[in-house]
Every structure is written in structure tokens, then in C-alpha cells.
Design a protein around this motif. Structure first.
Motif, PDB file in Angstrom:
ATOM      1  N   ALA A  32      66.985  17.601  58.361  1.00 38.54           N
ATOM      2  CA  ALA A  32      66.348  17.405  59.664  1.00 38.54           C
ATOM      3  C   ALA A  32      66.055  18.708  60.409  1.00 38.54           C
ATOM      4  O   ALA A  32      65.321  18.698  61.404  1.00 38.54           O
ATOM      5  CB  ALA A  32      67.238  16.514  60.537  1.00 38.54           C
ATOM      6  N   SER A  35      62.442  19.708  61.624  1.00 38.35           N
ATOM      7  CA  SER A  35      61.969  18.881  62.740  1.00 38.35           C
ATOM      8  C   SER A  35      62.680  19.249  64.036  1.00 38.35           C
ATOM      9  O   SER A  35      62.083  19.210  65.113  1.00 38.35           O
ATOM     10  CB  SER A  35      62.213  17.397  62.427  1.00 38.35           C
ATOM     11  OG  SER A  35      61.473  16.994  61.299  1.00 38.35           O
ATOM     12  N   GLY A 155      68.255  11.506  55.359  1.00 35.95           N
ATOM     13  CA  GLY A 155      67.737  12.507  56.280  1.00 35.95           C
ATOM     14  C   GLY A 155      66.222  12.527  56.294  1.00 35.95           C
ATOM     15  O   GLY A 155      65.597  12.586  57.357  1.00 35.95           O
ATOM     16  N   THR A 159      64.287  10.950  59.568  1.00 31.00           N
ATOM     17  CA  THR A 159      63.506  11.953  60.304  1.00 31.00           C
ATOM     18  C   THR A 159      62.038  11.571  60.334  1.00 31.00           C
ATOM     19  O   THR A 159      61.366  11.707  61.370  1.00 31.00           O
ATOM     20  CB  THR A 159      63.684  13.341  59.661  1.00 31.00           C
ATOM     21  OG1 THR A 159      65.074  13.675  59.671  1.00 31.00           O
ATOM     22  CG2 THR A 159      62.919  14.399  60.430  1.00 31.00           C
ATOM     23  N   ASP A 160      61.528  11.083  59.206  1.00 28.36           N
ATOM     24  CA  ASP A 160      60.107  10.691  59.159  1.00 28.36           C
ATOM     25  C   ASP A 160      59.831   9.463  60.030  1.00 28.36           C
ATOM     26  O   ASP A 160      58.814   9.404  60.729  1.00 28.36           O
ATOM     27  CB  ASP A 160      59.694  10.397  57.716  1.00 28.36           C
ATOM     28  CG  ASP A 160      59.545  11.669  56.898  1.00 28.36           C
ATOM     29  OD1 ASP A 160      59.444  12.750  57.504  1.00 28.36           O
ATOM     30  OD2 ASP A 160      59.546  11.571  55.657  1.00 28.36           O
ATOM     31  N   GLY A 163      62.673  10.055  63.811  1.00 26.22           N
ATOM     32  CA  GLY A 163      62.914  11.355  64.429  1.00 26.22           C
ATOM     33  C   GLY A 163      64.297  11.884  64.107  1.00 26.22           C
ATOM     34  O   GLY A 163      65.204  11.141  63.710  1.00 26.22           O
ATOM     35  N   TRP A 164      64.482  13.203  64.295  1.00 30.85           N
ATOM     36  CA  TRP A 164      65.726  13.848  63.892  1.00 30.85           C
ATOM     37  C   TRP A 164      66.933  13.358  64.678  1.00 30.85           C
ATOM     38  O   TRP A 164      68.058  13.375  64.176  1.00 30.85           O
ATOM     39  CB  TRP A 164      65.600  15.368  64.019  1.00 30.85           C
ATOM     40  CG  TRP A 164      65.417  15.886  65.422  1.00 30.85           C
ATOM     41  CD1 TRP A 164      64.236  16.130  66.049  1.00 30.85           C
ATOM     42  CD2 TRP A 164      66.455  16.218  66.359  1.00 30.85           C
ATOM     43  NE1 TRP A 164      64.459  16.601  67.329  1.00 30.85           N
ATOM     44  CE2 TRP A 164      65.820  16.667  67.540  1.00 30.85           C
ATOM     45  CE3 TRP A 164      67.840  16.191  66.328  1.00 30.85           C
ATOM     46  CZ2 TRP A 164      66.528  17.071  68.670  1.00 30.85           C
ATOM     47  CZ3 TRP A 164      68.551  16.595  67.437  1.00 30.85           C
ATOM     48  CH2 TRP A 164      67.900  17.030  68.602  1.00 30.85           C
ATOM     49  N   THR A 167      69.388  10.820  63.107  1.00 29.57           N
ATOM     50  CA  THR A 167      70.400  11.226  62.129  1.00 29.57           C
ATOM     51  C   THR A 167      71.757  11.408  62.803  1.00 29.57           C
ATOM     52  O   THR A 167      72.802  11.141  62.195  1.00 29.57           O
ATOM     53  CB  THR A 167      69.981  12.527  61.425  1.00 29.57           C
ATOM     54  OG1 THR A 167      69.896  13.598  62.376  1.00 29.57           O
ATOM     55  CG2 THR A 167      68.633  12.361  60.739  1.00 29.57           C
TER      56      THR A 167
END
Length: 464
Positions: A32, A35, A155, A159-160, A163-164, A167
Motif C-alpha cells: 500500500a 498509494s 494489500g 488498495t485498488d 484505498g490504502w 488495509t
């Protein structure tokens, strides 16, 4: 070998899941980070400290955390560490600046140190030395291998899609579930019989290890010198206080020192190997971060398949021979991988086959070194044994990564695929040298010190 009773089997599942969480968390955050940098508008220097803050506090506190679990209660330290990990993860998910995120990661490292050290100590309490412990250590190794790939895959997906920040919230949810299960599956009364604490030893050990970790990840000779000075002061303190944090008699055991050295050497080769393979797949073979993570899936599947068989190998070959076999496979896999890498190759022709050998080596070296390092631990020393072996592994990982990345960077020179491949090959051959040293050291291994008499069975997790 008799089957593990139901309550202990449930406790083992909980503790192995903790190992999975620790490994998965590191892998998820690493995926992550790009990002994070884009969202918080920070460069590589700031992002490096988001990762390093965790490593410094985690590595610096493992020894203290293990001893604290002995003195104040294993379940108490375990649930407390999980609570801090969850709270720090929530702070990370809400962070609006790099500084706030770095502070949250440092707090995560503190929580992970206490939860991880206590979890390993609880495993030693639940499973006396012998086939049952070897099987439990195999479960830990399998979950560690699975956590690395699962973290990389999750991860990328989280993230995709979300969003980060998602996580970090995943950590909150998993830590909360594990904490609630601990209250049901683990006994709350386990602790060492001895009373008293060594505050000066705790201060010098924690500060010294923390500064040493900072020196390795930040390449600071001054911090390294200060850390070594504090560790020398710690050694002097341990000889003078009535109740030392690490009794000198424990460190005087040759089998324990050898096992911890072997464990550190294993991580000096294995931990950077994962990083370099991922880097090669992405930067040289032009795979996406998610695809690069999936490239390590075959290795992890071999880890999961081999780990349960390690106990049987120890029974058949003996602990010393199984240790040498594991490090021999590690050496062969590292050399094969280094010689196979190519700037114009494919995953199947360069990485796949040697990674399968490394997947077989990983549980063998992890289970055998952990078993040897903890075989002579009395019930009141389980947290101490946990802290020592986890500290050896953590510092082996950090030192190995620092050395091998420096070798790769020095050898690369330019950023062409051919130059990067040459750098990765040189670094992996240095890792192979660490494995070769471990093979030679393992040949000197004798049988571990006799284990203390198994505790009488009571409630799950109760050594009394």
C-alpha cells in the motif's frame, strides 16, 4: 503421534492466526505504500519511515515483551498487545499526515511485539518439548508463509478497491476477533513463578536494541555505536542485579546460543530474498505489484504443505540432521535462484523452480531452530525464550535486508534491466553465503539440553 486435544487445538489455531496477522500486516503495508505516498504527498524518504518505524519498535521491544509475559501473565500481555495493535491501526487508518502515520506504525510495532512474544510463549506453555511442539511450530511456520502471500494479495486488492486506509482497518477487525477469542480459549492465570523486575536492564536492553534497529534501517553509524554501548551496559547490569531480565546462566547454554545464531542466519537469507524476488518480478520482468505477489504463491503453498511434515522428519532424522537438511536446501535454492535470474526471462524459467526449493527449506529451518532454541526452557522461562528467538529473527531480517540491498544497489550502477539483474544476483549470492555459514554451524549442533518435565495438565494454557 496423538491428536491435539480440542481445547489445545483451538488455542493453537488462535496463536497461529496471530503469526499470520503479524506477517500479513507487514506485507499489506508494503504493497500500500505507493498509494500512501500519492495520497499524503510524501516521497520515498517519508514512506521508508512509515515501514521502518514499525521495525524499530518491534525489534527493540521483543526481549522486554517476552520477559514481561513471564512476569505479568501471558494472556494479559497477549490481549494488551492486540488492543494496542488495533488502536494504533485505527490511528493509522485515520492519519492525515506522514508524521501521524509514522507514529501509528511505531505504536503498531509496540503492540505487535507484546502480542507476538506472548503468543509464542503461550505455544511453549501449551506444548512441551517433543513431537507436539514440533507440530505446533510447523503450524506457525505454515501461517507465516501463508501470511506473506495473503498480505501481498489482500494489500493489492484492498488498495485498488477501497484505498490504502482499508488495509489498516482490516488489522483492527482481525485483532479484535483474536482478542475476543483469547478470552475464551486461553487461561488468564499463566505467569512465571518468580517475582521482581529489572528496570535498568529493561531500559538498557530496549534502548540498545531500538537504537541498533534504527542504525540498521537508517544506516546511522552513530546510532549503532550508541546501541552497542547500551547493550554492553545491559550485559554488565545482568551480572549485578538479583533478578536479571536475561539471567546470564540462560545465555551460557551453548545449544541456545547456536540456535539463535542459526535463526538469525536463516532470516538474513530468507527475508531479503522475498524482497528481491518481488523487486525483480516488478522492475525487471515488468509484472504488476499484485502479479509480483502472486509469483510467491507457489513458494508459500510448498511452505504450507511441508510445515506439517517437519515434525516427522525430526523424529526420523533427528533435530540436528533435519536442521542441516533445511539449511542445505536453503543454500541450494539461493544459489539456483541467483544463477537463474535473467533480464529477458520469464517467471517460469527464472523464479518458479528455485522458489519451490526455498519453500521446502523455510519450514525446516524455522521449526528446527525454534525447537532447539526453546527445548531447554523451563515453564517460567517461556516468555524469555520467545523474546530471545524472536529478537534473533527480527534482527536477522533487518540486518540481512540492509546488507543485501546495499550489495544490490552497489552492483547495479545503472537502472537497466541487465544491471538490476546483476545486482539482484550478487545480493542473492551473499544470502547464499549466509546459508552456507548456517550449514557449517548446524553440523556442530549436538542434541539440545534436556527439557524440563512437562507441566501437569490443567486448563488450556495453565502450566500449573
Amino acid at each position: 503421534m496423538s491428536r491435539t486435544p480440542g481445547p489445545r487445538r483451538g488455542a493453537l489455531g488462535l496463536l497461529a492466526a496471530t503469526q499470520l496477522l503479524m506477517i500479513m500486516d507487514t506485507a499489506i503495508v508494503n504493497v500500500a505504500l505507493p498509494s500512501v505516498g500519492e495520497d499524503l504527498r510524501t516521497g520515498s524518504a517519508g514512506l521508508s519511515w512509515v515501514a521502518n518505524a514499525y521495525l524499530i519498535t518491534f525489534g527493540g521491544l521483543l526481549l522486554l515483551a517476552g520477559r514481561a509475559a513471564d512476569l505479568f501473565g501471558h494472556r494479559r500481555m497477549y490481549t494488551g498487545g492486540l488492543a494496542l495493535l488495533a488502536a494504533a491501526s485505527a490511528a493509522g487508518g485515520l492519519a492525515q499526515s506522514t508524521g501521524a502515520l509514522t507514529a501509528a506504525r511505531a505504536a503498531q510495532g509496540v503492540g505487535a511485539a507484546f502480542a507476538g512474544a506472548a503468543a509464542f510463549a503461550l505455544l511453549l506453555v501449551l506444548f512441551p518439548d517433543g513431537p507436539a511442539r514440533h507440530k505446533a511450530l510447523g503450524a506457525f511456520a505454515a501461517m507465516g508463509g501463508l501470511g506473506g502471500v495473503l498480505g501481498t494479495v489482500l494489500g493489492g486488492v484492498l488498495t485498488d478497491l477501497l484505498g490504502w486506509r482499508s488495509t489498516f482497518w482490516l488489522n483492527v477487525a482481525v485483532a479484535a476477533v483474536l482478542g475476543l477469542l483469547a478470552l475464551r480459549l486461553l487461561d488468564g492465570g499463566t505467569r512465571g513463578a518468580g517475582a521482581g523486575f529489572d528496570p535498568l536492564g529493561a531500559l538498557t536492553a530496549t534502548a540498545g536494541l531500538g537504537l541498533l534497529a534504527y542504525a540498521l534501517v537508517g544506516r546511522s553509524p552513530l546510532a549503532g555505536a550508541a546501541g552497542l554501548a547500551l547493550l554492553a551496559a545491559f550485559a554488565a547490569v545482568q551480572r549485578r542485579v538479583a533478578r536479571p531480565l536475561v539471567p546470564p546462566a540462560v545465555l551460557a547454554r551453548p545449544a541456545l546460543r547456536r540456535a539463535n545464531a542459526l535463526s538469525a542466519l536463516a532470516q538474513m537469507a530468507l527475508f531479503p530474498m522475498f524482497f528481491l524476488v518481488s523487486l525483480h518480478l516488478q522492475n525487471v520482468l515488468d509484472r504488476s505489484p499484485l502479479a509480483g505477489g502472486l509469483g510467491l504463491l507457489p513458494l508459500s503453498l510448498v511452505v504450507v504443505a511441508t510445515a506439517p511434515l517437519t515434525g516427522r522428519l525430526i523424529v526420523r532424522l533427528g533435530l540436528g540432521r533435519t536442521t542441516t537438511l533445511g539449511f542445505g536446501l536453503l543454500l541450494a535454492g539461493m544459489v539456483w535462484l541467483a544463477l537463474s535470474l535473467s533480464a529477458d526471462g520469464t517467471f517460469a524459467t527464472t523464479v518458479l523452480a528455485p522458489s519451490l526449493v526455498l519453500g521446502a527449506a523455510l519450514p525446516l529451518v524455522m521449526v528446527t531452530t525454534n525447537a532447539a532454541a526453546t527445548a531447554g526452557a523451563a515453564p517460567e522461562e517461556t516468555g524469555l525464550a520467545s523474546g530471545l528467538i524472536n529478537t534473533s529473527q527480527q534482527f536477522g531480517s533487518v540486518l540481512g535486508l540492509a546488507v543485501l540491498v546495499a550489495v544490490a544497489t552497489t552492483r547495479t550502477g545503472t537502472a537497466t534491466p541487465q544491471a538490476e539483474t546483476a545486482g539482484h544476483q550478487a545480493a542473492l549470492l551473499v544470502g547464499a553465503a549466509f546459508a552456507a555459514a548456517a550449514v557449517l554451524l548446524s553440523l556442530r549442533s549436538g542434541p539440545p539440553a534436556p527439557a524440563p518435565a512437562p507441566p501437569r495438565r490443567g486448563r488450556v494454557g495453565d502450566p500449573r
